[in-house]
Design a protein around this motif. Structure first.
Motif, mmCIF file in Angstrom:
data_model
loop_
_atom_site.group_PDB
_atom_site.id
_atom_site.type_symbol
_atom_site.label_atom_id
_atom_site.label_comp_id
_atom_site.label_asym_id
_atom_site.label_seq_id
_atom_site.Cartn_x
_atom_site.Cartn_y
_atom_site.Cartn_z
ATOM 1 N N GLY A 197 0.786 -1.225 0.000
ATOM 2 C CA GLY A 197 0.000 0.000 0.000
ATOM 3 C C GLY A 197 0.817 1.273 0.000
ATOM 4 N N ALA A 198 2.124 1.186 0.286
ATOM 5 C CA ALA A 198 2.948 2.388 0.331
ATOM 6 C C ALA A 198 3.231 2.901 -1.073
ATOM 7 C CB ALA A 198 4.258 2.107 1.061
ATOM 8 N N SER A 199 3.430 4.217 -1.195
ATOM 9 C CA SER A 199 3.805 4.827 -2.455
ATOM 10 C C SER A 199 5.324 4.787 -2.563
ATOM 11 C CB SER A 199 3.303 6.279 -2.506
ATOM 12 O OG SER A 199 3.713 6.905 -3.699
ATOM 13 N N ILE A 200 5.841 4.116 -3.592
ATOM 14 C CA ILE A 200 7.278 3.875 -3.711
ATOM 15 C C ILE A 200 7.879 4.774 -4.790
ATOM 16 C CG2 ILE A 200 9.058 2.140 -4.113
ATOM 17 C CD1 ILE A 200 7.410 1.611 -1.638
ATOM 18 N N ALA A 201 9.040 5.360 -4.470
ATOM 19 C CA ALA A 201 9.798 6.145 -5.441
ATOM 20 C C ALA A 201 11.270 5.747 -5.336
ATOM 21 C CB ALA A 201 9.626 7.640 -5.183
ATOM 22 N N TYR A 202 11.967 5.759 -6.469
ATOM 23 C CA TYR A 202 13.383 5.389 -6.493
ATOM 24 C C TYR A 202 14.234 6.613 -6.815
ATOM 25 C CZ TYR A 202 11.786 0.573 -6.413
ATOM 26 O OH TYR A 202 11.196 -0.611 -6.047
ATOM 27 N N HIS A 203 15.406 6.685 -6.188
ATOM 28 C CA HIS A 203 16.302 7.821 -6.385
ATOM 29 C C HIS A 203 17.706 7.320 -6.698
ATOM 30 C CE1 HIS A 203 13.171 10.408 -4.674
ATOM 31 N NE2 HIS A 203 13.049 9.518 -3.712
ATOM 32 N N ASP A 204 18.377 8.040 -7.576
ATOM 33 C CA ASP A 204 19.777 7.753 -7.888
ATOM 34 C C ASP A 204 20.627 8.817 -7.216
ATOM 35 O OD1 ASP A 204 22.249 7.240 -8.884
ATOM 36 O OD2 ASP A 204 21.709 7.373 -11.003
ATOM 37 N N PHE A 205 21.278 8.465 -6.098
ATOM 38 C CA PHE A 205 22.122 9.407 -5.370
ATOM 39 C C PHE A 205 23.560 9.309 -5.898
ATOM 40 C CE2 PHE A 205 18.801 8.254 -2.155
ATOM 41 C CZ PHE A 205 18.150 9.470 -2.158
ATOM 42 N N GLU A 206 23.728 9.763 -7.156
ATOM 43 C CA GLU A 206 25.042 9.750 -7.817
ATOM 44 C C GLU A 206 25.683 8.370 -7.754
ATOM 45 O OE1 GLU A 206 27.524 12.880 -6.423
ATOM 46 O OE2 GLU A 206 26.052 14.452 -6.844
ATOM 47 N N GLY A 207 24.907 7.374 -8.086
ATOM 48 C CA GLY A 207 25.425 6.012 -8.143
ATOM 49 C C GLY A 207 24.909 5.107 -7.049
ATOM 50 N N MET A 208 24.447 5.667 -5.942
ATOM 51 C CA MET A 208 23.850 4.848 -4.875
ATOM 52 C C MET A 208 22.326 4.887 -5.022
ATOM 53 S SD MET A 208 24.214 5.029 -0.711
ATOM 54 C CE MET A 208 25.844 4.276 -0.731
ATOM 55 N N LEU A 209 21.729 3.716 -5.068
ATOM 56 C CA LEU A 209 20.282 3.617 -5.277
ATOM 57 C C LEU A 209 19.542 3.736 -3.958
ATOM 58 C CD1 LEU A 209 17.916 3.013 -7.246
ATOM 59 C CD2 LEU A 209 18.227 0.599 -6.694
ATOM 60 N N GLY A 210 18.522 4.593 -3.932
ATOM 61 C CA GLY A 210 17.680 4.729 -2.749
ATOM 62 C C GLY A 210 16.235 4.429 -3.087
ATOM 63 N N MET A 211 15.534 3.776 -2.174
ATOM 64 C CA MET A 211 14.119 3.472 -2.359
ATOM 65 C C MET A 211 13.333 4.201 -1.271
ATOM 66 S SD MET A 211 12.135 -0.199 -2.545
ATOM 67 C CE MET A 211 12.299 -0.585 -0.798
ATOM 68 N N GLU A 212 12.396 5.039 -1.680
ATOM 69 C CA GLU A 212 11.615 5.848 -0.745
ATOM 70 C C GLU A 212 10.189 5.304 -0.660
ATOM 71 O OE1 GLU A 212 9.910 10.457 -0.399
ATOM 72 O OE2 GLU A 212 11.413 9.922 -1.911
ATOM 73 N N ALA A 213 9.752 5.016 0.551
ATOM 74 C CA ALA A 213 8.379 4.578 0.789
ATOM 75 C C ALA A 213 7.610 5.739 1.403
ATOM 76 C CB ALA A 213 8.357 3.366 1.715
ATOM 77 N N GLN A 214 6.635 6.259 0.667
ATOM 78 C CA GLN A 214 5.882 7.422 1.119
ATOM 79 C C GLN A 214 4.491 7.011 1.572
ATOM 80 O OE1 GLN A 214 5.799 9.820 -2.415
ATOM 81 N NE2 GLN A 214 7.783 10.765 -1.993
ATOM 82 N N GLN A 215 3.898 7.833 2.436
ATOM 83 C CA GLN A 215 2.504 7.670 2.811
ATOM 84 C C GLN A 215 1.816 9.000 2.525
ATOM 85 O OE1 GLN A 215 1.471 5.324 6.286
ATOM 86 N NE2 GLN A 215 3.628 5.128 6.803
ATOM 87 N N ASN A 216 1.119 9.058 1.404
ATOM 88 C CA ASN A 216 0.521 10.314 0.962
ATOM 89 C C ASN A 216 -0.833 10.559 1.614
ATOM 90 O OD1 ASN A 216 2.720 10.621 -0.694
ATOM 91 N ND2 ASN A 216 1.717 9.814 -2.504
ATOM 92 N N PHE A 217 -0.826 10.682 2.938
ATOM 93 C CA PHE A 217 -2.076 10.973 3.637
ATOM 94 C C PHE A 217 -2.537 12.387 3.289
ATOM 95 C CE2 PHE A 217 -0.218 7.870 6.754
ATOM 96 C CZ PHE A 217 -1.138 6.871 6.502
ATOM 97 N N LEU A 218 -3.808 12.631 3.485
ATOM 98 C CA LEU A 218 -4.363 13.947 3.186
ATOM 99 C C LEU A 218 -3.785 15.007 4.113
ATOM 100 C CD1 LEU A 218 -8.137 13.067 2.687
ATOM 101 C CD2 LEU A 218 -6.559 13.835 0.942
ATOM 102 N N ASN A 219 -3.247 16.073 3.529
ATOM 103 C CA ASN A 219 -2.865 17.226 4.342
ATOM 104 C C ASN A 219 -4.085 18.143 4.448
ATOM 105 O OD1 ASN A 219 -2.971 18.961 2.002
ATOM 106 N ND2 ASN A 219 -0.962 18.158 1.410
ATOM 107 N N PRO A 220 -4.059 19.167 5.316
ATOM 108 C CA PRO A 220 -5.245 20.019 5.506
ATOM 109 C C PRO A 220 -5.780 20.632 4.216
ATOM 110 C CG PRO A 220 -3.653 20.422 7.252
ATOM 111 C CD PRO A 220 -2.994 19.497 6.284
ATOM 112 N N LEU A 221 -4.896 21.079 3.328
ATOM 113 C CA LEU A 221 -5.341 21.676 2.067
ATOM 114 C C LEU A 221 -6.024 20.641 1.176
ATOM 115 C CD1 LEU A 221 -5.450 24.171 0.257
ATOM 116 C CD2 LEU A 221 -3.198 23.535 -0.649
ATOM 117 N N SER A 222 -5.421 19.453 1.095
ATOM 118 C CA SER A 222 -6.014 18.383 0.286
ATOM 119 C C SER A 222 -7.365 17.950 0.843
ATOM 120 C CB SER A 222 -5.068 17.173 0.237
ATOM 121 O OG SER A 222 -3.848 17.504 -0.382
ATOM 122 N N ALA A 223 -7.483 17.943 2.181
ATOM 123 C CA ALA A 223 -8.748 17.558 2.815
ATOM 124 C C ALA A 223 -9.858 18.538 2.455
ATOM 125 C CB ALA A 223 -8.576 17.496 4.329
#
Length: 400
Positions: free
Chosen positions: A174-200
């Motif tokens: 269920g997590a929102s996944i994004a991948y990043h290339d940190f100049e050769g080192m691979l990073g995997m970011e797991a986000q939780q896009n919960f509603l912020n006040p503006l989005s709500a």
């Protein structure tokens, strides 16, 4: 290939919008007379977005039906995970990955695709798969570390143009996944896009606008359904039931009554004498052949007319147009750790579960869909679910 529908909507809208603004600016400079047609140009720009999206989806549907859409892929996984991954993409042909071969790591059972052992795959020449038009391999993350330690990943990269790792880790579900290339080192970011006040606030404004408009448009249908229900069987027209709402609060939702008044006793008697029905009820909390449903009830359920009174729940603020399905109080335990995520937003009239198999899915899968929706919320995801809901209702996909 493999493009998330919500992301596709966002990308097409942004690129088409930017293209339109460039052309519009050019016309304003070169041909001042066009300034008199601002409204027409604006409508053309908005219509272009709808047309492009519609044609993309239509062509994809047609080519899937004709067997022309999709890229053949090889699936690498272990045990039952292989069959689960292959089945997932076969059911979702619109994503464009067509598993035609599986590579089993460890023990395996029956499979819907031809199987190879890893050793057999490694013995094949580097050009074997390219000659067959196969450029992509889907690898389960469960065995990714094993492949890395044994250097098999390098062999797979030699044989395939692309390796796509498919997550089957429960904690990432269920997590929102994004991948990043940190100049050769691979990073995997797991986000939780919960509603912020503006989005709500934005989501609430959408709820009021959509529910109010839908209520006015469907008023004749609401009156017709109420009359037919009253004539068909004794009892009240509306059915009220307590469900779990936002922050775990109890809410009462309204539906058109589609079952007999003595439904609970009828269900208990039916399950007591039907073992297969007991199994179906335990897995999905629903029955395909439900003895409680009335004649008119079958019709209102088939076309989701029974849900229309919930427009009042939306205007009242208990529910949202799109969100997790409101669950029964006694079903809370079935959500496990996902209950906290589920109750962080208002339940919805429609949702990701309803457009992803509906009653054909198990309750466990339904909970996964609900958690995914909450953690990946966006205006684009809501818009996609609403558009797909129209298709599901008209095609009566998974309704009973």
């Amino acid at each position: 290939i493999g493009l998330n529908p919500a992301l596709e909507m966002k990308t097409v809208t942004q690129l088409t919008g930017v293209s339109f603004l460039i052309v519009f600016s050019f016309l304003m400079i070169r041909v001042p007379l066009w300034t008199q047609e601002k409204l027409v140009l604006t409508l053309v720009g908005g219509g272009s977005i709808i047309t492009i999206l519609g044609m993309r989806w239509l062509m994809r549907i047609l080519t899937v039906q004709m067997g022309l859409w999709g890229e053949p892929v090889v699936v690498v996984a272990s045990g039952e995970k292989l069959e689960k991954m292959a089945g997932y993409f076969h059911e979702r042909r619109r994503l464009g990955f067509l598993p035609i071969m599986g590579v089993s790591v460890g023990r395996h059972g029956a499979s819907s695709v031809p199987l190879l052992e890893m050793d057999e795959l490694l013995k094949l020449s580097d050009g074997y798969f390219s000659q067959k038009g196969i450029q992509t391999v889907l690898v389960s993350t469960q065995i990714a570390s094993d492949l890395s330690s044994s250097k098999m990943n390098r062999e797979l990269l030699r044989k395939f143009k692309r390796m796509i790792f498919i997550s089957d880790m429960d904690w990432l579900e269920g997590a929102s996944i994004a991948y990043h290339d940190f100049e050769g080192m691979l990073g995997m970011e797991a986000q939780q896009n919960f509603l912020n006040p503006l989005s709500a606030v934005l989501k609430r404004m959408m709820d009021i606008l959509i529910a109010g408009t839908a209520g006015l448009v469907s008023l004749p249908l609401i009156v017709l359904a109420a009359v037919l229900i009253k004539l068909d069987s004794s009892g009240s027209v509306l059915y009220k039931q307590e469900r779990v709402g936002k922050d775990g609060k109890r809410i009462k939702i309204y539906k058109f009554r589609s079952m007999r008044e003595d439904g609970e006793s009828v269900l208990a008697e039916y399950l007591a004498g039907n073992a297969s029905a007991q199994e179906e009820w335990a897995e999905t909390q629903k029955l395909k052949e439900d003895p409680r449903i009335t004649r008119v009830g079958k019709w209102v359920r088939k076309f989701s007319v029974d849900e229309l009174p919930q427009l009042y729940n939306i205007l009242k603020g208990d529910m949202s147009v799109v969100g997790p399905r409101p669950i029964l109080v006694e079903q809370k335990k079935l959500y496990g750790e996902g209950l906290e995520v589920y109750t962080s937003v208002r339940p919805g009239l429609t949702g990701f579960w309803q457009v992803s198999g509906r009653n054909r899915t198990s309750f466990c899968q339904r909970a996964i869909y609900d958690v995914y929706y909450v953690r990946n919320w966006s205006v684009w995801l809501d818009t996609y679910i609403l558009l797909r809901t129209i298709w599901v209702v008209l095609s009566r996909d998974g309704a009973y």
